[in-house]
Design an enzyme around this catalytic site. Structure first.
Site, mmCIF file in Angstrom:
data_model
loop_
_atom_site.group_PDB
_atom_site.id
_atom_site.type_symbol
_atom_site.label_atom_id
_atom_site.label_comp_id
_atom_site.label_asym_id
_atom_site.label_seq_id
_atom_site.Cartn_x
_atom_site.Cartn_y
_atom_site.Cartn_z
ATOM 1 N N CYS A 124 6.249 6.967 60.617
ATOM 2 C CA CYS A 124 5.643 6.642 61.909
ATOM 3 C C CYS A 124 4.144 6.921 61.838
ATOM 4 O O CYS A 124 3.742 8.029 61.450
ATOM 5 C CB CYS A 124 6.276 7.471 63.024
ATOM 6 S SG CYS A 124 5.405 7.363 64.619
ATOM 7 N N CYS A 127 3.034 10.140 63.946
ATOM 8 C CA CYS A 127 3.549 11.482 63.661
ATOM 9 C C CYS A 127 2.634 12.200 62.668
ATOM 10 O O CYS A 127 2.302 11.647 61.618
ATOM 11 C CB CYS A 127 4.945 11.398 63.051
ATOM 12 S SG CYS A 127 6.249 11.009 64.235
ATOM 13 N N ASN A 159 4.753 0.854 78.047
ATOM 14 C CA ASN A 159 5.960 0.073 77.828
ATOM 15 C C ASN A 159 6.984 0.988 77.174
ATOM 16 O O ASN A 159 6.686 1.638 76.172
ATOM 17 C CB ASN A 159 5.689 -1.123 76.910
ATOM 18 C CG ASN A 159 4.722 -2.103 77.531
ATOM 19 O OD1 ASN A 159 4.768 -2.367 78.732
ATOM 20 N ND2 ASN A 159 3.831 -2.666 76.720
ATOM 21 N N HIS A 184 7.976 6.349 69.196
ATOM 22 C CA HIS A 184 7.145 7.531 69.428
ATOM 23 C C HIS A 184 6.542 7.444 70.833
ATOM 24 O O HIS A 184 6.001 6.404 71.214
ATOM 25 C CB HIS A 184 6.032 7.604 68.378
ATOM 26 C CG HIS A 184 5.347 8.929 68.331
ATOM 27 N ND1 HIS A 184 5.449 9.789 67.258
ATOM 28 C CD2 HIS A 184 4.556 9.561 69.232
ATOM 29 C CE1 HIS A 184 4.743 10.872 67.491
ATOM 30 N NE2 HIS A 184 4.189 10.761 68.695
ATOM 31 N N HIS A 215 4.364 7.010 73.756
ATOM 32 C CA HIS A 215 2.961 6.619 73.872
ATOM 33 C C HIS A 215 2.784 5.600 74.989
ATOM 34 O O HIS A 215 3.721 4.929 75.411
ATOM 35 C CB HIS A 215 2.449 6.020 72.551
ATOM 36 C CG HIS A 215 3.019 4.672 72.227
ATOM 37 N ND1 HIS A 215 4.301 4.487 71.737
ATOM 38 C CD2 HIS A 215 2.484 3.421 72.320
ATOM 39 C CE1 HIS A 215 4.523 3.211 71.537
ATOM 40 N NE2 HIS A 215 3.445 2.526 71.891
ATOM 41 N N GLN A 233 -0.654 2.927 76.659
ATOM 42 C CA GLN A 233 -1.825 2.194 76.200
ATOM 43 C C GLN A 233 -2.863 2.083 77.320
ATOM 44 O O GLN A 233 -2.552 2.287 78.488
ATOM 45 C CB GLN A 233 -1.430 0.792 75.728
ATOM 46 C CG GLN A 233 -0.461 0.782 74.560
ATOM 47 C CD GLN A 233 -0.151 -0.623 74.077
ATOM 48 O OE1 GLN A 233 -1.039 -1.329 73.587
ATOM 49 N NE2 GLN A 233 1.098 -1.036 74.212
#
Length: 327
Positions: A31, A34, A131, A142, A144, A146
């Site tokens: 990822c 990470c 999203n 992961h 997150h 935006q």
């Protein structure tokens, strides 16, 4: 190819970004968000982090648009900014699983980025969003969100601004403040509230579980809140996501969109624009998806298959379960 193209029928800009089509499929065992010895993209340690998008639809160093404009068709450079906001270094943690002090750090990062991006006079709207879930196209689990900094005000926001201004000019009242008054008077669709924010399922919601978070005080943007209000916002965002997860006992997919006042606008919108967050969850039951089909997509004529008063009661019970499990 990366540019803006004018849609003459709706008077809106469409982002064309062929570079995003070439995004690589990430290996299942790696990822980019990470921390680790084989990853130089993120620091070895962080709580929350701003990460510039590797495949941005908008850039502050745009190339000239392709020579394709003709007649009623016009292009513009894809000026703007695309950022990724990492919620945690933990790959599988969800927003409701993070403690309130950690979510407050996320809120502070939102404030920081909104304040920083609006310094760019070419950026006219800063859109903070998340999203969540494969059903809305997320390929990176992961945690997150935006941020997009647009060089134009998108059409939906244009409409909200125009409606809010018209209402203010006619009544000398904020449209969103009057919506909150109406929701309180109805007393059927409020899910929960804290000292500074109210969470409700709007009278008009297009989605069965499309809850809104609204500031109780009239503020037009996230950088106007005081310290106490920012903590209350962290609590409200966390509990809203937790409420959706408690509905059916799984990580509920959604699109979370934050609506702040436009930036570098020709006039102040502080009197009539009201900060709010909207969730657009694409499920109408535990197993069934609510699709935006022809009516919704082609005519912008939405149909909610369930009365908001019914799903509001479901959401209140889900919030109760989340709150009790959070103690």
């Amino acid at each position: 190819m990366a540019e803006l193209r004018w849609h003459p029928l709706t008077k809106d800009w469409v982002m064309v970004a062929s570079n995003r089509q070439n995004r690589p499929q990430m290996p299942k065992d790696w990822c980019p968000f990470c921390p680790g010895p084989d990853n130089d993209k993120v620091p070895k340690s962080f709580d929350v982090l701003k990460y510039d998008n590797d495949f941005p639809a908008l850039t502050q160093n745009p190339a000239a648009p392709d020579d394709v404009a003709i007649g009623v068709y016009k292009t513009a450079e894809n000026y703007g900014k695309c950022e990724v906001i990492l919620y945690s270094p933990e790959h599988t943690v969800t927003l409701p699983e993070l403690p309130v002090p950690h979510v407050r750090k996320l809120v502070d990062l939102w404030v920081e980025r909104y304040s920083e991006l609006k310094k760019d006079e070419k950026i006219k709207y800063v859109f903070i969003f998340e999203n969540r879930g494969a059903v809305v196209g997320v390929t990176m689990p992961h945690p997150h969100g935006q941020i997009y900094g647009y060089s134009f005000v998108p059409k939906k926001l244009e409409l909200e601004l125009a409606s809010s201004k018209e209402h203010f000019e006619e009544t000398h009242e904020c449209l969103f403040c009057d919506m909150i008054k109406a929701e309180r008077e109805a007393d059927k669709r409020i899910i929960f509230e804290n000292d500074d924010f109210i969470v409700f399922l709007p009278f008009f919601t297009e989605y069965p579980y499309g809850i809104y978070i609204a500031a109780k005080s009239h503020k037009s943007a996230i950088d106007q809140f005081n310290d106490k209000e920012l903590t209350s916002l962290a609590e409200a965002v966390r509990a809203s996501a937790g409420t959706l997860d408690s509905l059916f006992g799984y990580t509920f997919p959604y699109m979370m969109c934050m609506y702040n006042a436009p930036t570098n606008y020709p006039e102040s919108t502080d009197d009539y624009f009201h900060f709010h967050i909207a969730f657009y969850p694409p499920m109408r039951s535990a197993e069934k998806q609510k699709f935006n089909a022809s009516s919704e997509t082609g005519a912008w004529a939405h149909c909610n298959p369930i009365a908001p008063e019914a799903t509001a009661e479901e959401l209140r019970q889900a919030y109760k379960r989340f709150s009790e499990g959070d103690k």
